[in-house]
Scaffold this motif. Structure first.
Motif, PDB file in Angstrom:
ATOM      1  N   GLN A   1      46.664  36.960  44.556  1.00 21.23           N
ATOM      2  CA  GLN A   1      45.356  36.102  44.658  1.00 21.23           C
ATOM      3  C   GLN A   1      45.516  34.598  44.149  1.00 21.23           C
ATOM      4  N   PHE A   2      46.425  34.282  43.197  1.00 19.00           N
ATOM      5  CA  PHE A   2      46.790  33.045  42.667  1.00 19.00           C
ATOM      6  C   PHE A   2      47.277  32.302  43.958  1.00 19.00           C
ATOM      7  N   ILE A   3      48.103  32.948  44.813  1.00 16.93           N
ATOM      8  CA  ILE A   3      48.727  32.097  45.951  1.00 16.93           C
ATOM      9  C   ILE A   3      47.689  31.712  46.988  1.00 16.93           C
ATOM     10  N   ILE A   4      46.869  32.796  47.291  1.00 17.65           N
ATOM     11  CA  ILE A   4      45.792  32.491  48.310  1.00 17.65           C
ATOM     12  C   ILE A   4      44.604  31.606  47.612  1.00 17.65           C
ATOM     13  N   GLN A   5      44.080  31.766  46.631  1.00 17.24           N
ATOM     14  CA  GLN A   5      43.207  30.838  45.964  1.00 17.24           C
ATOM     15  C   GLN A   5      43.782  29.285  45.829  1.00 17.24           C
ATOM     16  N   GLY A   6      44.946  29.300  45.606  1.00 18.89           N
ATOM     17  CA  GLY A   6      45.473  27.982  45.341  1.00 18.89           C
ATOM     18  C   GLY A   6      45.921  27.349  46.584  1.00 18.89           C
TER      19      GLY A   6
END
Ligand code: URA
Ligand code: CA
Length: 433
Positions: free
Chosen positions: A22-27
């Motif tokens: 989630q951190f990767i996709i949101q970022g």
């Protein structure tokens, strides 16, 4: 969390957690993670892969990167169909009215897109007056009333996928099963499908040229769907030669009408019955695939599938009389036969090259800005395995230019004849559920 650590973790072959994904996709979606880090990450996934759980989390993170469509006001189980793309694939035009006629709601969001012919919307727009510019409320109302409506893509669906797909395209990372599977499934899920039937093509005209790759992709997509609560099934079907006879926009509408009457090409009809049975079954309108198939066969025989098509066209402003009189569809100025130069059997009709020939006539878009000619295209008169006599027509060419030596040359080069008998290819290689 730092992106560099997550790239390293994936590079070294470890699985990422839900929070990390989630951190990767949101970022990446909001710009906090730059393209160069995402490129390195995509390459790490390309080599190390992702397990089923990671792939499902990656998919859902992309679904939640933007808007999602709420189809909850439509009665019943909404089943969507997705094809990985091919040449002359007329199935969507047939399946919509066919399954709608037995009560399965089809809320189709479709595109124009690039390719050998236009997308579903372009094809439908060859029906005079037909339009897809309808409001969301109207769309839902029409599906509840007629069980079928088609709307153009709107809104900000899966922005993470849009950005990542473009990045993969220029970093040699398109060809990764978990990345392809999550890309396709994120779009279907965001578009509101409760259940999904996948038609994964294999052969020269397909994205996945090899059968084993097509199977692996199908399994990955089915796994994602079932993990995230959207029942999913897949068919692996042949795309070594074009599907059906027609390749071109208005020509495919005519072919869809013929198929809804039970008078279409056998391969197209069979694939539609198989995909359609899965849709009806997943929508819980039948208790077995056999029962579903019988319902669809009956709908073709008794004319209700054809009536559903007329109702759908008229509801979106289209002239439904084209169904009884297809000469009202756009017509090409020149109709030219491609004659066989010798006797023999058709051994090969190279799908992607035949698609390119249709594009040379103007049936598809080479770039987003190109305009397409709805009237032009090709109608195959022979398919692989058919016997042919010298002078017989192999293909009827519908053109709006008189000089078509380039098209003829491309066709001759890609329709190979053999002096020996040839077997027709298998249409359906596998089913995965
Ligand atoms: N089609 C998609 O939508 N995504 C991919 O990654 C490949 C094909
Ligand atoms: Ca076709």
């Amino acid at each position: 969390m730092r992106m560099v650590d997550l790239i390293e973790k994936k590079r070294d072959g470890y699985a990422l957690t839900k929070e990390e994904i989630q951190f990767i996709i949101q970022g990446y979606t909001n710009g906090a993670i730059p393209d160069y880090q995402m490129s390195a990450f995509a390459m790490a996934v390309f080599f190390q892969g992702m397990n089923d759980e990671e792939t499902a989390e990656f998919t859902m993170a992309m679904v939640h990167s933007g808007e999602t469509i709420d189809l909850s006001k439509i009665d019943g189980i909404k089943v969507d169909k997705h094809s990985t793309g091919g040449v002359g694939d007329t199935t969507t035009l047939v399946l919509g009215p066919l399954v709608a006629s037995v009560g399965v709601p089809v809320a189709k969001m479709s595109g124009r897109g690039l390719g050998h012919t236009g997308g579903t919307i372009d094809k439908l727009e060859s029906v005079p007056g037909f339009h897809v510019e309808i409001s969301n409320e109207e769309f839902i109302e029409l599906v509840n009333k007629n069980k079928l409506a088609v709307v153009g893509q709107s809104g900000n669906l899966t922005p993470a996928d849009k950005k990542l797909y473009a990045l993969r395209d220029v970093t040699a990372t398109v060809n990764s099963i978990p990345l392809i599977a999550s890309s396709i499934m994120s779009k279907k899920i965001a578009a509101g499908a409760d259940a999904i039937v996948l038609d994964v093509k294999t052969g020269a005209g397909a994205f996945m040229k090899e059968l084993d790759d097509a199977k692996a992709l199908a399994k990955a997509m089915v796994e994602i769907g079932n993990r995230v609560g959207r029942q999913t099934m897949a068919i692996i079907s042949d795309m070594s030669q074009p599907l059906g006879y027609a390749i071109g926009n208005a020509l495919e509408v005519k072919e869809a009408i013929d198929t809804l009457k039970g008078e279409g090409p056998k391969d197209l009809q069979e694939l539609c019955l198989v995909l359609g049975s899965h849709m009806v079954y997943l929508a819980k309108k039948a208790s077995s695939l056999e029962e579903a198939r019988h319902m669809l066969e009956r709908a073709i025989e008794d004319g209700s599938a054809l009536e559903a098509f007329k109702r759908f066209l008229a509801a979106q402003g289209g002239d439904a009389s084209v169904v009884d009189d297809p000469s009202k569809l756009p017509q090409a100025n020149y109709v030219i036969e491609l004659e066989a130069k010798e006797d023999g059997y058709v051994a090969e009709i190279v799908a992607d090259e035949i698609g390119t020939a249709a594009m040379l006539l103007g049936a598809g878009r080479a770039t987003k800005e190109s305009t397409i000619d709805l009237a032009v295209g090709l109608v195959l008169r022979k398919k692989v395995g058919d016997a042919v006599k010298k002078g017989e027509s192999l293909v009827t060419i519908y053109s709006n230019r008189e000089q078509i030596d380039d098209v003829k040359q491309k066709l001759y080069e890609n329709i190979r004849l053999s002096s020996e008998r040839v077997q027709a290819p298998t249409l359906i290689y596998d089913k995965i559920s």
